[in-house]
Design an enzyme around this catalytic site. Structure first.
Site, mmCIF file in Angstrom:
data_model
loop_
_atom_site.group_PDB
_atom_site.id
_atom_site.type_symbol
_atom_site.label_atom_id
_atom_site.label_comp_id
_atom_site.label_asym_id
_atom_site.label_seq_id
_atom_site.Cartn_x
_atom_site.Cartn_y
_atom_site.Cartn_z
ATOM 1 N N ASP A 1 79.257 68.992 26.281
ATOM 2 C CA ASP A 1 78.907 67.754 26.980
ATOM 3 C C ASP A 1 79.491 67.769 28.391
ATOM 4 O O ASP A 1 80.617 68.242 28.594
ATOM 5 C CB ASP A 1 79.470 66.547 26.226
ATOM 6 C CG ASP A 1 78.781 66.311 24.891
ATOM 7 O OD1 ASP A 1 77.637 66.757 24.710
ATOM 8 O OD2 ASP A 1 79.408 65.670 24.024
ATOM 9 N N ARG B 1 72.973 76.140 17.511
ATOM 10 C CA ARG B 1 72.980 74.684 17.334
ATOM 11 C C ARG B 1 71.622 74.218 16.839
ATOM 12 O O ARG B 1 70.591 74.547 17.418
ATOM 13 C CB ARG B 1 73.281 73.996 18.679
ATOM 14 C CG ARG B 1 73.095 72.471 18.688
ATOM 15 C CD ARG B 1 74.347 71.760 18.255
ATOM 16 N NE ARG B 1 74.198 70.315 18.202
ATOM 17 C CZ ARG B 1 74.714 69.472 19.104
ATOM 18 N NH1 ARG B 1 75.383 69.936 20.128
ATOM 19 N NH2 ARG B 1 74.564 68.168 18.957
HETATM 20 P P1 ATP Z 1 77.594 62.456 21.738
HETATM 21 O O1 ATP Z 1 76.674 62.382 22.938
HETATM 22 O O2 ATP Z 1 77.908 61.133 21.117
HETATM 23 O O3 ATP Z 1 78.849 63.270 22.030
HETATM 24 P P2 ATP Z 1 76.277 64.743 20.726
HETATM 25 O O4 ATP Z 1 77.049 65.438 21.799
HETATM 26 O O5 ATP Z 1 76.309 65.326 19.353
HETATM 27 O O6 ATP Z 1 76.765 63.232 20.629
HETATM 28 P P3 ATP Z 1 73.820 65.817 21.466
HETATM 29 O O7 ATP Z 1 72.886 65.995 20.321
HETATM 30 O O8 ATP Z 1 74.617 67.013 21.906
HETATM 31 O O9 ATP Z 1 74.779 64.598 21.160
HETATM 32 O O10 ATP Z 1 73.049 65.327 22.757
HETATM 33 C C1 ATP Z 1 72.048 64.345 22.679
HETATM 34 C C2 ATP Z 1 71.492 64.147 24.081
HETATM 35 O O11 ATP Z 1 72.452 63.540 24.930
HETATM 36 C C3 ATP Z 1 71.144 65.429 24.814
HETATM 37 O O12 ATP Z 1 69.853 65.872 24.520
HETATM 38 C C4 ATP Z 1 71.318 65.061 26.298
HETATM 39 O O13 ATP Z 1 70.072 64.934 26.964
HETATM 40 C C5 ATP Z 1 71.976 63.690 26.238
HETATM 41 N N1 ATP Z 1 73.093 63.485 27.170
HETATM 42 C C6 ATP Z 1 73.264 62.358 27.901
HETATM 43 N N2 ATP Z 1 74.354 62.432 28.671
HETATM 44 C C7 ATP Z 1 74.910 63.661 28.428
HETATM 45 C C8 ATP Z 1 76.068 64.318 28.922
HETATM 46 N N3 ATP Z 1 76.878 63.714 29.843
HETATM 47 N N4 ATP Z 1 76.336 65.557 28.463
HETATM 48 C C9 ATP Z 1 75.527 66.153 27.546
HETATM 49 N N5 ATP Z 1 74.409 65.576 27.028
HETATM 50 C C10 ATP Z 1 74.105 64.339 27.459
HETATM 51 MG MG MG Z 2 79.145 65.314 22.041
HETATM 52 MG MG MG Z 3 76.273 66.885 23.106
#
Ligand code: ATP
Ligand code: MG
Ligand code: MG
Length: 165
Positions: free
Chosen positions: A104, A89
């Site tokens: 997530d 990633r």
């Molecule tokens: P989205 O959050 O809209 O699904 P994404 O999954 O692509 O987008 P990421 O780049 O994977 O976003 O994550 C961005 C940040 O979100 C991470 O660095 C993490 O700290 C934060 N975050 C906040 N809440 C959560 C959660 N419940 N699960 C995973 N990451 C989270």
């Molecule tokens: Mg996501």
């Molecule tokens: Mg994410």
């Protein structure tokens, strides 16, 4: 293994749209299953979904898995992010761009968590059909921490762009 009373029930969302996405999901689940701190319980069907945000990328493969863990929410996030990195990633400035793997945390017990790095329930859980539909497959009677039954959301959400594999 730790005291079973300390075991937390967690739902995670998995997504990928690069480099054999189904394989990416399988290998993430294998890594999770190998952890001494996590018991893998169940995974939903895999779903193909149209991308959110930028449309010039391939469809996603999504699923939801039920885990039990002795890890704290932040330790689980660290572990899941380490798997995302192991599987190539690359975090780019563009939001919702193509990725080999996204893990997530959707729900952690019945808790509400609001930390700079971690918001639970995941903020998109109620609006995203590729999260709600596989989650409801595992837990049709689930009630969110705010009292909303998942069945209520499932009855109204559009399933456009979502295909069960
Ligand atoms: P989205 O959050 O809209 O699904 P994404 O999954 O692509 O987008 P990421 O780049 O994977 O976003 O994550 C961005 C940040 O979100 C991470 O660095 C993490 O700290 C934060 N975050 C906040 N809440 C959560 C959660 N419940 N699960 C995973 N990451 C989270
Ligand atoms: Mg996501
Ligand atoms: Mg994410």
């Amino acid at each position: 293994m730790a005291n079973t009373e300390l075991i937390n029930k967690v739902y995670i969302g998995l997504g990928a749209n690069l480099q054999q996405p189904e394989e990416q999901l399988h290998s993430a689940l294998e890594k999770i299953n190998l952890s001494d701190d996590i018991t893998f319980c169940q995974c939903s069907s895999f779903y193909q979904s149209a991308p959110m945000g930028p449309q010039d990328q391939d469809d996603y493969i999504n699923a939801v898995a039920l885990l039990k863990t002795t890890l704290t929410p932040l330790a689980l996030l660290d572990f899941l992010q380490s798997i995302e990195l192991q599987q190539g990633r690359v975090r780019k400035s563009e939001r919702w761009g193509a990725r080999t793997l996204d893990l997530d945390i959707l729900l952690f017990n019945n808790e509400k968590i609001d930390l700079p790095r971690l918001i639970i329930p995941h903020y998109g859980i109620k609006q995203r059909n590729f999260v709600l539909v596989p989650l409801a497959e595992l837990a049709p009677d689930l009630i969110f921490p705010d009292g909303t039954p998942i069945a209520q959301l499932i009855s109204t959400i559009s399933q456009q762009g979502l295909k069960k594999l």
